[in-house]
Enzyme design. Structure first.
Site, PDB file in Angstrom:
ATOM      1  N   TYR A 108      36.647  49.759  47.082  1.00 40.98           N
ATOM      2  CA  TYR A 108      36.171  49.171  45.972  1.00 40.98           C
ATOM      3  C   TYR A 108      37.177  48.758  44.713  1.00 40.98           C
ATOM      4  O   TYR A 108      37.964  49.739  44.298  1.00 40.98           O
ATOM      5  CB  TYR A 108      34.810  49.633  45.238  1.00 40.98           C
ATOM      6  CG  TYR A 108      34.254  48.932  44.157  1.00 40.98           C
ATOM      7  CD1 TYR A 108      33.772  47.685  44.115  1.00 40.98           C
ATOM      8  CD2 TYR A 108      34.652  49.009  42.664  1.00 40.98           C
ATOM      9  CE1 TYR A 108      33.103  46.846  43.239  1.00 40.98           C
ATOM     10  CE2 TYR A 108      34.323  48.506  41.623  1.00 40.98           C
ATOM     11  CZ  TYR A 108      33.538  47.219  41.937  1.00 40.98           C
ATOM     12  OH  TYR A 108      33.377  46.565  40.753  1.00 40.98           O
ATOM     13  N   TRP A 110      39.781  45.849  41.839  1.00 40.39           N
ATOM     14  CA  TRP A 110      40.050  44.742  41.513  1.00 40.39           C
ATOM     15  C   TRP A 110      41.363  44.218  41.943  1.00 40.39           C
ATOM     16  O   TRP A 110      41.736  43.176  42.007  1.00 40.39           O
ATOM     17  CB  TRP A 110      40.001  44.386  40.128  1.00 40.39           C
ATOM     18  CG  TRP A 110      38.807  44.107  39.466  1.00 40.39           C
ATOM     19  CD1 TRP A 110      37.496  44.700  39.735  1.00 40.39           C
ATOM     20  CD2 TRP A 110      38.333  42.956  38.530  1.00 40.39           C
ATOM     21  NE1 TRP A 110      36.416  43.999  38.968  1.00 40.39           N
ATOM     22  CE2 TRP A 110      37.127  43.146  38.312  1.00 40.39           C
ATOM     23  CE3 TRP A 110      39.124  41.806  38.126  1.00 40.39           C
ATOM     24  CZ2 TRP A 110      36.432  41.920  37.463  1.00 40.39           C
ATOM     25  CZ3 TRP A 110      38.297  40.823  37.379  1.00 40.39           C
ATOM     26  CH2 TRP A 110      37.160  41.058  36.896  1.00 40.39           C
TER      27      TRP A 110
HETATM   28  N1  LIG Z   1      32.626  55.037  32.552  1.00 42.65           N
HETATM   29  C1  LIG Z   1      32.768  53.648  32.977  1.00 42.65           C
HETATM   30  N2  LIG Z   1      33.364  53.403  34.091  1.00 42.65           N
HETATM   31  C2  LIG Z   1      33.412  52.329  34.868  1.00 42.65           C
HETATM   32  C3  LIG Z   1      32.952  51.107  34.001  1.00 42.65           C
HETATM   33  C4  LIG Z   1      32.408  51.279  32.595  1.00 42.65           C
HETATM   34  O1  LIG Z   1      32.001  50.284  31.899  1.00 42.65           O
HETATM   35  N3  LIG Z   1      32.368  52.648  32.244  1.00 42.65           N
HETATM   36  N4  LIG Z   1      32.980  50.136  34.545  1.00 42.65           N
HETATM   37  C5  LIG Z   1      33.140  49.820  36.108  1.00 42.65           C
HETATM   38  C6  LIG Z   1      33.526  48.626  36.284  1.00 42.65           C
HETATM   39  S1  LIG Z   1      32.627  47.138  35.742  1.00 42.65           S
HETATM   40  C7  LIG Z   1      34.480  48.322  37.487  1.00 42.65           C
HETATM   41  S2  LIG Z   1      34.628  46.610  38.045  1.00 42.65           S
HETATM   42  C8  LIG Z   1      35.265  49.284  37.718  1.00 42.65           C
HETATM   43  C9  LIG Z   1      36.919  48.700  37.965  1.00 42.65           C
HETATM   44  O2  LIG Z   1      37.560  49.841  38.744  1.00 42.65           O
HETATM   45  P1  LIG Z   1      38.746  49.372  39.630  1.00 42.65           P
HETATM   46  O3  LIG Z   1      38.550  47.805  40.072  1.00 42.65           O
HETATM   47  O4  LIG Z   1      38.676  50.322  40.836  1.00 42.65           O
HETATM   48  O5  LIG Z   1      40.076  49.430  38.634  1.00 42.65           O
HETATM   49  P2  LIG Z   1      41.434  48.825  38.523  1.00 42.65           P
HETATM   50  O6  LIG Z   1      42.069  49.830  37.713  1.00 42.65           O
HETATM   51  O7  LIG Z   1      41.391  47.376  38.350  1.00 42.65           O
HETATM   52  O8  LIG Z   1      42.007  49.100  39.896  1.00 42.65           O
HETATM   53  C10 LIG Z   1      42.758  48.375  40.644  1.00 42.65           C
HETATM   54  C11 LIG Z   1      43.783  49.153  41.637  1.00 42.65           C
HETATM   55  O9  LIG Z   1      44.529  48.099  42.318  1.00 42.65           O
HETATM   56  C12 LIG Z   1      45.790  48.386  42.400  1.00 42.65           C
HETATM   57  N5  LIG Z   1      46.577  47.171  42.898  1.00 42.65           N
HETATM   58  C13 LIG Z   1      46.789  46.164  42.054  1.00 42.65           C
HETATM   59  N6  LIG Z   1      47.484  45.128  42.880  1.00 42.65           N
HETATM   60  C14 LIG Z   1      47.387  45.731  44.125  1.00 42.65           C
HETATM   61  C15 LIG Z   1      47.892  45.420  45.454  1.00 42.65           C
HETATM   62  O10 LIG Z   1      48.382  44.152  45.483  1.00 42.65           O
HETATM   63  N7  LIG Z   1      47.849  46.045  46.562  1.00 42.65           N
HETATM   64  C16 LIG Z   1      47.262  47.352  46.426  1.00 42.65           C
HETATM   65  N8  LIG Z   1      47.143  48.105  47.378  1.00 42.65           N
HETATM   66  N9  LIG Z   1      46.779  47.833  45.038  1.00 42.65           N
HETATM   67  C17 LIG Z   1      47.053  46.988  44.062  1.00 42.65           C
HETATM   68  C18 LIG Z   1      46.181  48.784  40.995  1.00 42.65           C
HETATM   69  O11 LIG Z   1      47.396  49.240  40.586  1.00 42.65           O
HETATM   70  C19 LIG Z   1      45.065  49.618  40.478  1.00 42.65           C
HETATM   71  O12 LIG Z   1      45.126  50.919  40.866  1.00 42.65           O
HETATM   72  O13 LIG Z   1      35.220  50.401  36.884  1.00 42.65           O
HETATM   73  C20 LIG Z   1      33.984  50.744  36.554  1.00 42.65           C
HETATM   74  N10 LIG Z   1      33.920  52.011  36.050  1.00 42.65           N
HETATM   75  N1  LIG Z   2      39.652  43.279  28.454  1.00 43.48           N
HETATM   76  C1  LIG Z   2      38.951  43.593  29.477  1.00 43.48           C
HETATM   77  N2  LIG Z   2      37.962  42.569  29.780  1.00 43.48           N
HETATM   78  C2  LIG Z   2      37.160  43.099  31.012  1.00 43.48           C
HETATM   79  C3  LIG Z   2      37.414  44.130  31.892  1.00 43.48           C
HETATM   80  C4  LIG Z   2      38.477  45.069  31.324  1.00 43.48           C
HETATM   81  O1  LIG Z   2      38.574  46.036  32.103  1.00 43.48           O
HETATM   82  N3  LIG Z   2      39.082  44.798  30.412  1.00 43.48           N
HETATM   83  N4  LIG Z   2      36.421  44.229  32.929  1.00 43.48           N
HETATM   84  C5  LIG Z   2      35.795  43.219  33.634  1.00 43.48           C
HETATM   85  C6  LIG Z   2      34.689  43.605  34.304  1.00 43.48           C
HETATM   86  S1  LIG Z   2      35.265  44.249  35.956  1.00 43.48           S
HETATM   87  C7  LIG Z   2      33.470  43.629  34.187  1.00 43.48           C
HETATM   88  S2  LIG Z   2      32.327  44.089  35.205  1.00 43.48           S
HETATM   89  C8  LIG Z   2      33.018  42.773  32.687  1.00 43.48           C
HETATM   90  C9  LIG Z   2      31.912  43.893  32.233  1.00 43.48           C
HETATM   91  O2  LIG Z   2      31.310  43.272  31.239  1.00 43.48           O
HETATM   92  P1  LIG Z   2      30.473  44.032  30.154  1.00 43.48           P
HETATM   93  O3  LIG Z   2      29.477  44.904  30.930  1.00 43.48           O
HETATM   94  O4  LIG Z   2      29.993  43.105  29.181  1.00 43.48           O
HETATM   95  O5  LIG Z   2      31.453  45.117  29.564  1.00 43.48           O
HETATM   96  P2  LIG Z   2      31.489  46.449  28.555  1.00 43.48           P
HETATM   97  O6  LIG Z   2      32.573  46.189  27.645  1.00 43.48           O
HETATM   98  O7  LIG Z   2      31.066  47.763  29.248  1.00 43.48           O
HETATM   99  O8  LIG Z   2      29.893  46.153  27.881  1.00 43.48           O
HETATM  100  C10 LIG Z   2      29.749  45.081  26.814  1.00 43.48           C
HETATM  101  C11 LIG Z   2      29.069  45.834  25.537  1.00 43.48           C
HETATM  102  O9  LIG Z   2      27.902  46.301  25.537  1.00 43.48           O
HETATM  103  C12 LIG Z   2      27.748  47.411  24.837  1.00 43.48           C
HETATM  104  N5  LIG Z   2      26.725  48.185  25.250  1.00 43.48           N
HETATM  105  C13 LIG Z   2      26.841  49.487  25.980  1.00 43.48           C
HETATM  106  N6  LIG Z   2      25.716  49.959  26.148  1.00 43.48           N
HETATM  107  C14 LIG Z   2      24.739  49.202  25.589  1.00 43.48           C
HETATM  108  C15 LIG Z   2      23.377  49.281  25.605  1.00 43.48           C
HETATM  109  O10 LIG Z   2      22.754  50.362  26.000  1.00 43.48           O
HETATM  110  N7  LIG Z   2      22.917  48.336  24.602  1.00 43.48           N
HETATM  111  C16 LIG Z   2      23.280  47.380  24.317  1.00 43.48           C
HETATM  112  N8  LIG Z   2      22.545  46.512  23.844  1.00 43.48           N
HETATM  113  N9  LIG Z   2      24.656  47.343  24.232  1.00 43.48           N
HETATM  114  C17 LIG Z   2      25.300  48.144  25.347  1.00 43.48           C
HETATM  115  C18 LIG Z   2      28.979  48.039  24.475  1.00 43.48           C
HETATM  116  O11 LIG Z   2      28.960  48.194  23.102  1.00 43.48           O
HETATM  117  C19 LIG Z   2      29.946  47.171  25.018  1.00 43.48           C
HETATM  118  O12 LIG Z   2      31.005  46.800  24.083  1.00 43.48           O
HETATM  119  O13 LIG Z   2      34.049  43.022  31.994  1.00 43.48           O
HETATM  120  C20 LIG Z   2      35.343  42.181  32.545  1.00 43.48           C
HETATM  121  N10 LIG Z   2      36.146  42.010  31.265  1.00 43.48           N
HETATM  122 MO   LIG Z   3      33.227  45.086  36.892  1.00 38.16          MO
END
Ligand SMILES: Nc1nc2c(c(=O)[nH]1)N[C@H]1C(S)=C(S)[C@@H](COP(=O)(O)OP(=O)(O)OC[C@H]3O[C@@H](n4cnc5c(=O)[nH]c(N)nc54)[C@H](O)[C@@H]3O)O[C@H]1N2
Ligand SMILES: Nc1nc2c(c(=O)[nH]1)N[C@H]1C(S)=C(S)[C@@H](COP(=O)(O)OP(=O)(O)OC[C@H]3O[C@@H](n4cnc5c(=O)[nH]c(N)nc54)[C@H](O)[C@@H]3O)O[C@H]1N2
Ligand SMILES: [Mo]
Length: 765
Positions: A108, A110
């Protein structure tokens, strides 16, 4: 000079003497993101993996009896042939002795933008050639919605990909209510790449058009201040209660649209009986909701009236799914929109996560670009993605998912290419224990992050700046010809080359490569895309003309997209794919699963951790949202991310009164802790956060202290967040339901320096 496409935008790298010295914004982008500039300086930094590496304790025993602690061992540098022999040997040994289901390759995450060098596509295709692997389903982004929404609306992808466009909101909207705000920090990102950032511009246009905004969030900064939103500083995880209070008031004052509920929905009567308390003796009045969510009853009443009196768009942030019972706020929000009866009308209705990524509300067609064919995975075992630690700790145990019972396979080998579980998973100390179980862990990475440090065989990969690719994203109308800016650093190879070499060793070359090299595959992907797009009426130049031009722009939609427009117009002719063909306010299917934590209609359930629990040990609610200065853990080692840190540690935002009562000052280093572990972070005091709530964005590389078990020196909030499923229905991650406390860091806490971005000890031959 050529372009590169990243998840955070398109850039023109500037190269001087073989090094990248700048990442200049793409000429077409009015609002470029700084995140990509984080690449400057890190491509050949000490954190770069420049050669294949094998963990010392693993090399001594070759996986049969794992020795040494993963994550605390040194590495031995080896040549490529040695590394490939080890990987091919392990794959063959494990599939022969245990079967292919013993290989976990959910992978899993990005990875990087680029249609061809997409790590997961490559590894899944390769493993399918050698007999398959145990996979994962759904995402960390919004698993709860992915599983519940098909029961309510018939389809999830349509719900999220065909959202009502900003154009429609600007033309016909009047009120915009954002649960979780409209976080522009997140709109910097678009999975697979983006040409033009639109969120800020559209939000400003909507403000200029007179649209009023309501930001329902514990954080005031979840919406741009210039749009003058009213801020309802909700207690985290209580949106379902607030929504039920709004629904109650609509029903009570007869403000609900009975025609729409009758013609387009089913099951409202059962839900109404719950609202009034006929089924459980509790009326979900605005006062009832106020006591739970911390927003005054008068404000709830006023909001309900405002929503019923004008075209209103409800946006449910994706973050609402990443909490205990994360299915409920999504279902309740859809029911609220159904009661207002504006679904399918211009500028109003419901949407999931405006500005969660740049594409939400971007008025574009979904573009049918070709992807690498995956072949067939003959292994049927799978896990809901966030159940990885459970799977490793409890092989054979039963779990529920979407109405059925399954069992965890017994995993002997984990193979990861693209994604970082030591970023995305919760309760990292528990993951570290679970991670000791498999015999062998193979990782493709380019930098020494916690995933690489916790692997056994580490294969160094290139970054997008070191290879040619195609920058196509299905919901972005810019097609970018990605060019290599610099040669591969050290001995790094791209994932495709590595799998081609392994395919040769395992006698599946023809199946894996089909006789094409990387460039030939890209031409193939381009040509198939060109044929598919032609059927949708888009003319593309030839492959060579495209490469020559550097990028190509496809036209946007002619008319504003409106979600469920056709269903609204004629619900009989355009039935939803639900059993009733309508919006299921009550779902017989979900009810039939018999899950107490996800019954047949939306309900309020108090999360295991929330402020209403009044936990004396852990009185603060921790939100770990997406970081403004990076994408997850990516480029945390770069200078853009570093600039937002405090003394080299992640920042924690805390309300002034919570800081004062703990004698904590701005800039102090503190220890944030609960029963699962502790982290160090630098204090940022603010009154733009609800009292009782603290914020630590995700992304700081996990950096466990060797002398203090359970402590991350660098500030990764997933040490603290619980590894608990949303419910038995979706088994999604629930990071946002997390209680902690904070105190000044002690001398013992500060004894070890932060070494998150330093390589492990390496033994060179
Ligand atoms: N507490 C908390 N935890 C969260 C979240 C949160 O809101 N709160 N958000 C969650 C969400 S929405 C998401 S999507 C996840 C994201 O979690 P991930 O998508 O697992 O996080 P990334 O850091 O984007 O990991 C991408 C990895 O791929 C590697 N990579 C980049 N390019 C390449 C390539 O070409 N080849 C290979 N083999 N590797 C490469 C990068 O170095 C990096 O280590 O985290 C989740 N975890
Ligand atoms: N710069 C940047 N942008 C990203 C990413 C990143 O790593 N960096 N990750 C991307 C990915 S994989 C995803 S899935 C999306 C996720 O997009 P979101 O899920 O929207 O991302 P978050 O920043 O976790 O949450 C948005 C806001 O929700 C609020 N929030 C948290 N808990 C609660 C709650 O219980 N109630 C309410 N009302 N609000 C709450 C927090 O204040 C937070 O700032 O973002 C994407 N965009
Ligand atoms: Mo995500």
């Amino acid at each position: 000079m050529g372009l590169t496409s990243t998840h955070w935008g398109t850039y023109q790298p500037k190269v001087e003497q073989g090094r990248i010295t700048d990442m200049q914004p793409f000429s077409e982008d009015p609002d470029p993101s700084d995140i990509g500039r984080g690449f400057i300086d890190v491509l050949d930094a000490p954190s770069r993996i420049t050669a294949p590496m094998v963990r010392k304790g693993w090399l001594e025993r070759k996986g049969l009896v794992p020795s040494g602690q993963r994550g605390a061992d040194s590495f031995v540098e080896v040549d490529w042939q040695t590394a490939l022999d080890l990987v091919a040997g392990e794959l063959d040994r494990v599939r022969t002795d245990y079967g292919n289901q013993a290989i976990y390759a959910g992978c899993y995450g990005w990875a990087s933008a680029g249609r061809f060098h997409h790590a997961q596509s490559q590894i899944h295709r390769f493993l399918n050639c050698i007999g398959g692997y145990t996979k994962s389903v759904n995402t960390y982004s919004f698993a709860a919605a992915e599983v519940i929404v098909p029961h309510i609306l018939g389809d999830f992808r349509g719900f999220i990909y065909n959202q009502t466009s900003w154009e429609s909101i600007i033309q016909d909207g009047s009120l915009f209510v954002g649960f979780g705000g409209i976080p522009l920090k997140n709109g910097q990102i678009n999975q697979g790449g983006t040409g033009k950032h639109i969120q800020k511009q559209r939000l400003l246009e909507a403000h200029q058009a007179g649209i009023k905004f309501v930001n329902i969030s514990p954080l005031q900064e979840d919406i741009l201040d210039v749009v003058e939103a009213s801020w309802l500083a909700i207690r985290p995880n209580t949106d379902t209660a607030l929504i039920l209070g709004l629904c109650y008031h609509l029903l009570d004052e007869g403000l609900h649209n009975t025609d729409f509920l009758a013609s387009h929905c089913t099951g409202f009567d059962k839900f109404a009986a719950y609202l009034t308390g006929a089924t459980d003796g509790i009326a979900k009045t605005p006062q009832w909701a106020a006591d739970i969510c911390g927003i005054e009853a008068e404000k709830i009443v006023s909001l309900a009236r405002q929503m019923a009196s004008q075209p209103t768009m409800i946006s449910l942030s994706w973050s609402l799914t990443r909490q205990a019972y994360g299915e409920q706020p999504i279902w309740a929000g859809i029911v609220l929109a159904a009661m207002l009866g504006q679904i399918g009308l211009p500028g109003s209705g419901i949407g999931l996560g405006y500005s969660a990524v740049n594409r939400v509300g971007h008025n574009l067609e979904q573009l049918p670009f070709a992807a690498m064919p995956q072949g067939i995975n003959t292994v049927s075992d799978f896990i809901p993605v966030a159940r990885i630690a459970d799977m490793l700790l409890h092989p054979g145990a039963a779990f529920h998912y979407n109405g059925q019972q399954y069992h965890y396979p017994d995993i002997q080998l984990v193979y990861w290419a693209g994604g970082n579980p030591f970023h995305h998973h919760q309760d990292l100390n528990r993951l570290v224990s679970a991670w000791q179980k498999p015999q062998t862990i193979i990782v493709h990475e380019w930098c020494w992050n916690a995933l690489a440090k916790h692997g056994d065989i580490i294969l160094p990969v290139t970054t997008p700046l070191e290879r040619q690719d195609l920058g196509f994203a299905p919901l972005d109308n810019y097609m970018i010809s990605m060019e290599a800016a610099i040669p591969p650093v050290g001995l790094a190879r791209d994932d495709y080359t590595i799998f081609s070499d392994l395919a040769r060793q395992m006698d599946v070359t023809e199946k894996f490569t089909e006789g094409r090299d990387a460039e030939e595959w890209q031409e193939w992907l381009y040509d198939v895309s060109r044929q598919r797009l032609a059927k949708s009426g888009f003319e593309l130049p030839s492959y060579h003309a495209f490469r020559e031009a550097g990028w190509h722009k496809l036209p946007a939609r002619q008319t504003p997209e409106i979600l469920f427009e056709a269903f609204r117009r004629n619900p009989e002719a355009n039935r939803l794919k639900t059993p009733s063909g309508k919006i299921e306010i009550f779902s017989e299917t979900v009810a039939s699963f018999g899950y107490a934590d996800c019954p047949g209609h939306p309900i309020w359930q108090a999360p295991p951790e929330w402020l209403g629990k009044q936990d004396a040990d852990y009185p603060l609610h921790l939100i770990s949202n997406q970081p403004r200065t990076k994408l997850h853990s990516q480029l945390d080692q770069g200078h853009i991310s570093a600039a937002a840190k405090i003394s080299g540690r992640e920042a924690v935002t805390i309300h002034s009164e919570d800081a004062a009562s703990r004698q904590i000052k701005d800039g102090d280093i503190v220890r944030i802790f609960n029963a699962r572990g502790s982290i160090l972070a630098g204090v940022r005091i603010s009154d733009a956060i609800r009292k009782g709530v603290v914020l630590v964005p995700t992304g700081a590389w996990f950096d466990p202290a060797s002398g203090q078990p359970g402590l991350c020196k660098h500030g990764n909030p997933n040490v603290l967040a619980p590894d608990r499923p949303t419910s038995q229905l979706a088994q999604g991650p629930a990071a946002h339901s997390c209680l902690v406390d904070i105190q000044a860091a002690s001398a013992a806490d500060l004894a070890e320096e932060v070494c998150a971005h330093q390589p492990p000890e390496i033994i060179r031959g």
